[in-house]
Design a protein around this motif. Sequence first.
Motif, PDB file in Angstrom:
ATOM      1  N   LEU A  59       0.840  -1.189   0.000  1.00 36.65           N
ATOM      2  CA  LEU A  59       0.000   0.000   0.000  1.00 36.65           C
ATOM      3  C   LEU A  59       0.884   1.251   0.000  1.00 36.65           C
ATOM      4  O   LEU A  59       1.883   1.320   0.702  1.00 36.65           O
ATOM      5  N   ARG A  60       0.510   2.242  -0.785  1.00 39.93           N
ATOM      6  CA  ARG A  60       1.286   3.477  -0.815  1.00 39.93           C
ATOM      7  C   ARG A  60       0.514   4.589  -0.097  1.00 39.93           C
ATOM      8  O   ARG A  60      -0.715   4.643  -0.146  1.00 39.93           O
ATOM      9  N   ARG A  61       1.255   5.471   0.528  1.00 38.74           N
ATOM     10  CA  ARG A  61       0.655   6.618   1.209  1.00 38.74           C
ATOM     11  C   ARG A  61       0.165   7.630   0.180  1.00 38.74           C
ATOM     12  O   ARG A  61       0.773   7.811  -0.866  1.00 38.74           O
ATOM     13  N   VAL A  62      -0.920   8.301   0.522  1.00 35.80           N
ATOM     14  CA  VAL A  62      -1.427   9.402  -0.298  1.00 35.80           C
ATOM     15  C   VAL A  62      -1.825  10.534   0.631  1.00 35.80           C
ATOM     16  O   VAL A  62      -1.932  10.353   1.853  1.00 35.80           O
ATOM     17  N   ASP A  63      -2.042  11.709   0.061  1.00 36.60           N
ATOM     18  CA  ASP A  63      -2.517  12.845   0.845  1.00 36.60           C
ATOM     19  C   ASP A  63      -3.981  12.597   1.213  1.00 36.60           C
ATOM     20  O   ASP A  63      -4.848  12.572   0.327  1.00 36.60           O
ATOM     21  N   PRO A  64      -4.305  12.407   2.514  1.00 32.66           N
ATOM     22  CA  PRO A  64      -5.686  12.074   2.889  1.00 32.66           C
ATOM     23  C   PRO A  64      -6.680  13.180   2.578  1.00 32.66           C
ATOM     24  O   PRO A  64      -7.860  12.901   2.355  1.00 32.66           O
ATOM     25  N   LEU A  65      -6.226  14.431   2.546  1.00 26.66           N
ATOM     26  CA  LEU A  65      -7.132  15.524   2.233  1.00 26.66           C
ATOM     27  C   LEU A  65      -7.423  15.593   0.731  1.00 26.66           C
ATOM     28  O   LEU A  65      -8.547  15.833   0.304  1.00 26.66           O
ATOM     29  N   LEU A  66      -6.386  15.334  -0.072  1.00 26.84           N
ATOM     30  CA  LEU A  66      -6.539  15.406  -1.518  1.00 26.84           C
ATOM     31  C   LEU A  66      -7.307  14.210  -2.058  1.00 26.84           C
ATOM     32  O   LEU A  66      -8.163  14.338  -2.938  1.00 26.84           O
ATOM     33  N   HIS A  67      -7.009  13.027  -1.538  1.00 23.81           N
ATOM     34  CA  HIS A  67      -7.589  11.798  -2.084  1.00 23.81           C
ATOM     35  C   HIS A  67      -8.727  11.236  -1.238  1.00 23.81           C
ATOM     36  O   HIS A  67      -9.334  10.241  -1.620  1.00 23.81           O
ATOM     37  N   CYS A  69      -8.681   9.481   1.347  1.00 26.90           N
ATOM     38  CA  CYS A  69      -8.448   8.114   1.805  1.00 26.90           C
ATOM     39  C   CYS A  69      -7.083   8.050   2.460  1.00 26.90           C
ATOM     40  O   CYS A  69      -6.310   9.013   2.427  1.00 26.90           O
ATOM     41  N   ALA A  70      -6.781   6.904   3.062  1.00 24.12           N
ATOM     42  CA  ALA A  70      -5.531   6.753   3.788  1.00 24.12           C
ATOM     43  C   ALA A  70      -4.424   6.098   2.969  1.00 24.12           C
ATOM     44  O   ALA A  70      -3.248   6.208   3.301  1.00 24.12           O
ATOM     45  N   GLY A  71      -4.784   5.402   1.901  1.00 21.54           N
ATOM     46  CA  GLY A  71      -3.777   4.747   1.083  1.00 21.54           C
ATOM     47  C   GLY A  71      -4.386   4.206  -0.189  1.00 21.54           C
ATOM     48  O   GLY A  71      -5.611   4.104  -0.322  1.00 21.54           O
ATOM     49  N   ALA A  72      -3.531   3.854  -1.154  1.00 18.91           N
ATOM     50  CA  ALA A  72      -4.030   3.427  -2.465  1.00 18.91           C
ATOM     51  C   ALA A  72      -3.134   2.346  -3.063  1.00 18.91           C
ATOM     52  O   ALA A  72      -1.963   2.212  -2.715  1.00 18.91           O
ATOM     53  N   VAL A  73      -3.724   1.600  -3.964  1.00 19.44           N
ATOM     54  CA  VAL A  73      -3.032   0.591  -4.760  1.00 19.44           C
ATOM     55  C   VAL A  73      -3.450   0.803  -6.214  1.00 19.44           C
ATOM     56  O   VAL A  73      -4.632   0.985  -6.498  1.00 19.44           O
ATOM     57  N   THR A  74      -2.489   0.796  -7.127  1.00 17.59           N
ATOM     58  CA  THR A  74      -2.794   0.853  -8.556  1.00 17.59           C
ATOM     59  C   THR A  74      -2.805  -0.569  -9.090  1.00 17.59           C
ATOM     60  O   THR A  74      -1.780  -1.253  -9.066  1.00 17.59           O
ATOM     61  N   LEU A  75      -3.954  -1.003  -9.551  1.00 19.69           N
ATOM     62  CA  LEU A  75      -4.074  -2.350 -10.107  1.00 19.69           C
ATOM     63  C   LEU A  75      -3.516  -2.342 -11.529  1.00 19.69           C
ATOM     64  O   LEU A  75      -3.978  -1.566 -12.369  1.00 19.69           O
ATOM     65  N   PRO A  76      -2.526  -3.179 -11.815  1.00 18.15           N
ATOM     66  CA  PRO A  76      -1.797  -3.064 -13.086  1.00 18.15           C
ATOM     67  C   PRO A  76      -2.571  -3.522 -14.315  1.00 18.15           C
ATOM     68  O   PRO A  76      -2.340  -3.021 -15.417  1.00 18.15           O
ATOM     69  N   GLN A  77      -3.466  -4.493 -14.171  1.00 15.75           N
ATOM     70  CA  GLN A  77      -4.198  -4.990 -15.332  1.00 15.75           C
ATOM     71  C   GLN A  77      -5.441  -4.133 -15.572  1.00 15.75           C
ATOM     72  O   GLN A  77      -6.206  -3.852 -14.646  1.00 15.75           O
ATOM     73  N   ARG A  78      -5.628  -3.730 -16.827  1.00 18.75           N
ATOM     74  CA  ARG A  78      -6.742  -2.859 -17.174  1.00 18.75           C
ATOM     75  C   ARG A  78      -7.526  -3.458 -18.349  1.00 18.75           C
ATOM     76  O   ARG A  78      -6.971  -4.240 -19.113  1.00 18.75           O
ATOM     77  N   PRO A  79      -8.787  -3.054 -18.508  1.00 18.30           N
ATOM     78  CA  PRO A  79      -9.558  -2.287 -17.540  1.00 18.30           C
ATOM     79  C   PRO A  79     -10.001  -3.160 -16.372  1.00 18.30           C
ATOM     80  O   PRO A  79     -10.168  -4.373 -16.532  1.00 18.30           O
TER      81      PRO A  79
END
Length: 203
Positions: A59-67, A69-79
């Motif tokens: 899990l990567r940290r993100v700006d909680p005010l901007l996003h 949420c507390a953290g995010a994951v980018t799922l590599p397979q799309r869509p």
Amino acid sequence: MAVLPSLATVADLATLLGRTFTPEQEAQAQALLDQASAVVRSYIRQDISRDTTTDTFTLRRVDPLLHRCAGAVTLPQRPVVDIDSVLVDGTATYDWWQEDNELLLRSWTWDLPPAAHRAPQITVTYTHGWDPVPGDIQAIVMQAANRVLVNPSGIRSEAVGGESVTYLIPTTGEYLGVLLSRTEKKVLDRYRRTAGSVRLRGR
């Protein structure tokens, strides 16, 4: 890891060429379509076909005010078609939502002992890919396979009985075989994955 199907079928190729294959030609065409599909998948770094994958990410940290949420994951397979389950350090959670190919978690226990300095590990099972395969991808797979069917020796031209025979090879003289031309790569670039989350292990 599951074996992915070819991105075009022998029947598709036969229809494109307006011909009927013998059993031996069908086997050759299938092998070439398998190779071309692997080349395309390698270039764009996507499975392309509809499939379900289980992967574990950091899990990567993100700006909680901007996003929000507390953290995010980018799922590599799309869509991303559907997310079936999400585990945080092995424990199921439903406190998440999806935005395109981003999985956003509302909260986690990163700052609590004993995991104060270790990012949570997020295991995600999700369904992804296209069904049917996009037409431009399918066309490129068939083009790459057909180049070898038309000219397996990679010869641009030769004299036969006093007559010159010219093959369908680019004017640069480059023999592509079951590879991709610059033009084909440009078409595929819209599907290509350029970045993603840290993946620890796959299905």
